[in-house]
Design an enzyme around this catalytic site. Structure first.
Site, short mmCIF file in Angstrom:
data_model
loop_
_atom_site.label_atom_id
_atom_site.label_comp_id
_atom_site.label_asym_id
_atom_site.label_seq_id
_atom_site.Cartn_x
_atom_site.Cartn_y
_atom_site.Cartn_z
N LYS A 48 8.18 -49.25 -37.96
CA LYS A 48 7.41 -48.09 -37.48
C LYS A 48 7.91 -46.76 -38.01
CE LYS A 48 4.34 -50.32 -35.17
NZ LYS A 48 2.92 -50.24 -35.48
N1 PMP Z 1 6.40 -56.32 -34.11
C1 PMP Z 1 6.85 -55.32 -33.34
C2 PMP Z 1 8.15 -55.49 -32.63
C3 PMP Z 1 6.10 -54.15 -33.20
O1 PMP Z 1 6.55 -53.14 -32.42
C4 PMP Z 1 4.87 -54.05 -33.88
C5 PMP Z 1 4.05 -52.80 -33.73
N2 PMP Z 1 3.29 -52.70 -32.55
C6 PMP Z 1 4.42 -55.14 -34.65
C7 PMP Z 1 5.22 -56.24 -34.75
C8 PMP Z 1 3.08 -55.14 -35.34
O2 PMP Z 1 2.96 -54.18 -36.35
P1 PMP Z 1 1.58 -53.46 -36.58
O3 PMP Z 1 1.35 -52.56 -35.42
O4 PMP Z 1 1.75 -52.70 -37.85
O5 PMP Z 1 0.51 -54.48 -36.67
#
Ligand code: PMP
Length: 344
Positions: A48
């Site tokens: 992130k």
């Molecule tokens: N794994 C974790 C621990 C996350 O915090 C997130 C983000 N919400 C994701 C996977 C998925 O990533 P994305 O939001 O880019 O689909």
């Protein structure tokens, strides 16, 4: 020659360019070569960081963010941590609405990074006024000069991964990648990375990972939002109870659902066998790899890149707590390993 001080301007210089690490023991018995893109190497310990930096800098470029502005966001914790970190360096205030499902570790970390945090009930519909979406929207509307990152509906979320994660993986695999496996929450990671990779080679298979209790897989297959798919689940940060526009479903070939229990055990196994201390969804991602392998997805020539989104330290009171695992019933069908802790 006079030596210069070798220091970076600030911690944000370390966002991105995370390593690709070959998976060995955990991948034994599977056909193909398996590599993890370990996003915990970002300074905020998750993927992130990439979107927080990209979205904030884009808002600055467009003149939306000005010194002293307030940044508002909904987050399972990781995005919040990254936004809080970026805000500190760039001089913004940060207000975050998080789901009560987020681990206490994550919520405490946001506070430690100077953010104001609203904890909202997890098991209400997205349009309920108590949901973390509604709360963030309300704070944004009530706070003059605030900026709402809105990661679920922000095209820049996809763009961040299109510009960084995708090109990094292409370069690190010398263009030999055959499969990408990634969890989908907002969908930014899988969509942006896949969009870039498929532009380089349209034959790359893109495999999404979804949770039982989430609507994404069914929506991908039927183009219909089915509320019957929605029920509470424990894995944090992946799966969804709505359809985010930050997901480009057209670049995803197939979704696989994994259970909370399998994801938890697999995360613990990765940490113990590879020495890479991973978060809950990394376990989900590799569990999906195993399930895809069973369908005959991979062969000896496959080069499979799996994204490990964050670090295990965020889950000490969850998947790395034997008590928590027991409370969930996750040890009911498994032999519990003996504790390695001895008090002297
Ligand atoms: N794994 C974790 C621990 C996350 O915090 C997130 C983000 N919400 C994701 C996977 C998925 O990533 P994305 O939001 O880019 O689909």
């Amino acid at each position: 020659m006079k030596e210069e001080i070798q220091a970076h301007e600030h911690i944000l210089d370390f966002i991105g360019n995370t390593p690709l690490i070959k998976l060995k023991k955990i991948a034994q018995g599977l056909k193909g070569n398996f590599f993890a893109k370990v996003e915990a190497f970002n300074p905020g310990h998750s993927s992130k960081d990439r979107i927080a930096l990209h979205i904030v800098e884009e808002a600055e470029r467009r003149g939306i963010l000005k010194p002293g502005s307030i940044i508002v966001e909904t987050t399972s914790g990781n995005t919040g941590f990254s936004i809080a970190m970026v805000s500190i360096i760039k001089g913004y205030e940060c207000i975050l609405a998080v789901s009560s499902k987020s681990s206490k570790d994550k919520i405490d970390m946001l506070q430690a990074m100077g953010a104001k945090v609203y904890v909202c009930p997890a098991n209400v519909s997205a349009d309920d006024p108590r949901s973390y979406y509604s709360v963030a929207k309300r704070i944004h509307e009530e706070t003059a000069g605030s900026v709402y990152i809105n990661q679920y509906f922000n095209e820049l979320n996809i763009d961040a991964h299109y510009k960084t994660t995708g090109p990094e993986i292409w370069k690190q695999t010398a263009g030999k990648i055959t499969h990408l496996v990634a969890c989908s929450g907002t969908g930014g990671t899988i969509s942006g990375t896949a969009r870039f990779l498929k532009e380089q080679n349209p034959n790359i298979r893109v495999l999404g990972v979804d949770a039982y209790g989430s609507v994404l897989k069914k929506f991908h297959e039927t183009h219909e939002f089915d509320p019957k798919e929605i029920y509470p689940y424990r894995v944090e940060g992946m799966g969804k109870n709505l359809i985010p526009t930050a997901t480009d479903f057209s670049v995803i070939d197939q979704f696989m659902k994994v259970t909370d229990e399998d994801a938890a055990h697999t995360a613990r196994e990765i940490s113990k066998t590879e020495g890479i201390f991973v978060g809950y969804t990394s376990g989900a991602a590799f569990q999906a790899v195993r399930q895809f392998a069973e369908t005959g997805e991979f062969n000896e020539n496959s080069n499979v890149v799996v994204i490990f989104p964050d670090h295990g330290s965020r889950y000490m009171s969850k998947i790395y707590s034997d008590d928590w695992m027991r409370e969930q019933g996750f040890f009911d069908n498994q032999k519990v390993e003996e504790s390695q802790i001895e008090y002297v």
